[in-house]
Design an enzyme around this catalytic site. Structure first.
Site, PDB file in Angstrom:
ATOM      1  N   LYS A  71       0.793  -1.134   0.095  1.00  0.00           N
ATOM      2  CA  LYS A  71      -0.198  -0.149  -0.157  1.00  0.00           C
ATOM      3  C   LYS A  71       0.935   1.145  -0.102  1.00  0.00           C
ATOM      4  O   LYS A  71       0.247   2.242  -0.439  1.00  0.00           O
ATOM      5  CB  LYS A  71      -1.066  -0.114   1.217  1.00  0.00           C
ATOM      6  CG  LYS A  71      -1.988  -1.006   1.030  1.00  0.00           C
ATOM      7  CD  LYS A  71      -3.049  -0.844   2.171  1.00  0.00           C
ATOM      8  CE  LYS A  71      -4.306  -1.850   2.032  1.00  0.00           C
ATOM      9  NZ  LYS A  71      -5.419  -1.512   3.085  1.00  0.00           N
ATOM     10  N   GLY A 134      -4.546   1.466  18.098  1.00  0.00           N
ATOM     11  CA  GLY A 134      -3.755   1.329  17.059  1.00  0.00           C
ATOM     12  C   GLY A 134      -3.319   2.348  16.129  1.00  0.00           C
ATOM     13  O   GLY A 134      -3.726   3.588  16.328  1.00  0.00           O
TER      14      GLY A 134
END
Ligand code: ATR
Length: 282
Positions: A71, A134
């Site tokens: 990505k 996260g």
């Protein structure tokens, strides 16, 4: 079936990629919209990524999705990148432009917001503080989308605090960093809790967090979709919180991708959701 002068092509580049549910879902939409085409898993190793991307126009691909671990690296082959993807720092979708150049976008944040809105029509990002666990790629997309949707305060919490601080630096207000050790306390007065860590995913350790301080009106969401209900979501549901799993994010991020390639914005129908759910272990 509409008459077409060529067979439509798209796919997903990743490594590994065989677990991806994207072929199933895009191929459902080809059929649903009477389009002749196919969407294939493309197992591309990191050293072949740029060559594979540059081959898309010659092969007649309309574009492709980009998944782990490409990505960030895929950005290098793009002629243009959408501002949201620049902000997230990663792309998950490539569209071949009319002139053969590549345009990168990131639809993960859009997919995330849609997944919450399709479950709870009354949900609002500005209902109160949002706790996000996260600080990886998933977190960057979710935090950007929530901030743009009007979240007044995003309490960002990651095991490695420096990564959360990096996101706070990049995005500015409304992101505030809290300590991983203080994650239970950070739930005080929150309107939403989002897990973007890999904890709770099939084969990973569970996410350990005491939910006592989380208001029962809060929405709890997990971007994990294997298993369908993580321990976090089960615990939240049992105490009365409304919950959303990660499947809707996967399904909804695919909609603008299909539209940018083939000009049709497809729907996540109950039939499609059931078909994908059936392919996921409980
Ligand atoms: P993605 O791009 O899919 O978000 P990632 O970049 O690998 O994936 O991020 C995984 C997230 O899960 C990170 O926030 C990671 O925390 P660190 O930044 O501290 O590594 C988190 N994570 C993974 N294993 C964890 C664990 N055992 N305890 C706490 N957090 C964990």
């Amino acid at each position: 079936m509409a008459s077409q002068d060529r067979f439509l092509l798209a796919g997903v580049m990743g490594y590994p990629v065989m677990h991806s549910r994207s072929p199933k879902l895009h191929n459902y939409w080809f059929e649903k919209h009477g389009l002749l085409g196919t969407y294939v898993p493309l197992a591309i190793q990191p050293d072949g990524l740029l060559a594979a991307l540059r081959a898309l126009p010659a092969l007649g691909f309309a574009g492709c999705n980009i998944t782990v671990p490409h990505k960030i690296a895929a950005m290098e082959a793009m002629a243009t990148i959408d501002p949201m993807a620049v902000r997230i720092g990663a792309i998950n979708c490539v569209t071949v432009q009319k002139d053969g150049s590549l345009h990168g976008t990131n639809n993960d944040g859009f997919g995330y917001l849609e997944s919450v809105r399709e479950r709870f029509a009354d949900w609002r990002a500005d209902a109160g503080p949002i706790v996000v666990l996260g600080a990886g790629g998933g977190a960057r997309a979710v935090v950007a989308a929530l901030a743009d949707a009007g979240a007044p305060e995003i309490r960002l919490i990651n095991r490695s605090r420096d990564k959360a601080e990096g996101i706070a630096r990049d995005y500015g207000a409304p992101v505030v960093v809290h300590d991983w050790a203080q994650r239970a306390e950070a739930l005080d007065g929150a309107a939403m809790l989002v897990n973007t860590t890999s904890l709770g995913m099939h084969g990973q350790p569970p996410l350990e967090i005491a939910l006592d301080r989380l208001p029962t009106q809060a929405v709890v969401s997990d971007i994990v979709y294997i298993p369908k209900e993580t321990d976090l979501l089960a615990a939240a549901r049992k105490r009365g919180n409304r919950t959303v799993n990660g499947l809707g994010m996967l399904l909804n991020q695919a909609r603008p991708a299909f539209q940018s390639w083939f000009g049709v914005l497809p729907e996540v129908t109950p039939e499609l959701r059931a078909m994908i759910e059936a392919s996921i272990p409980a």
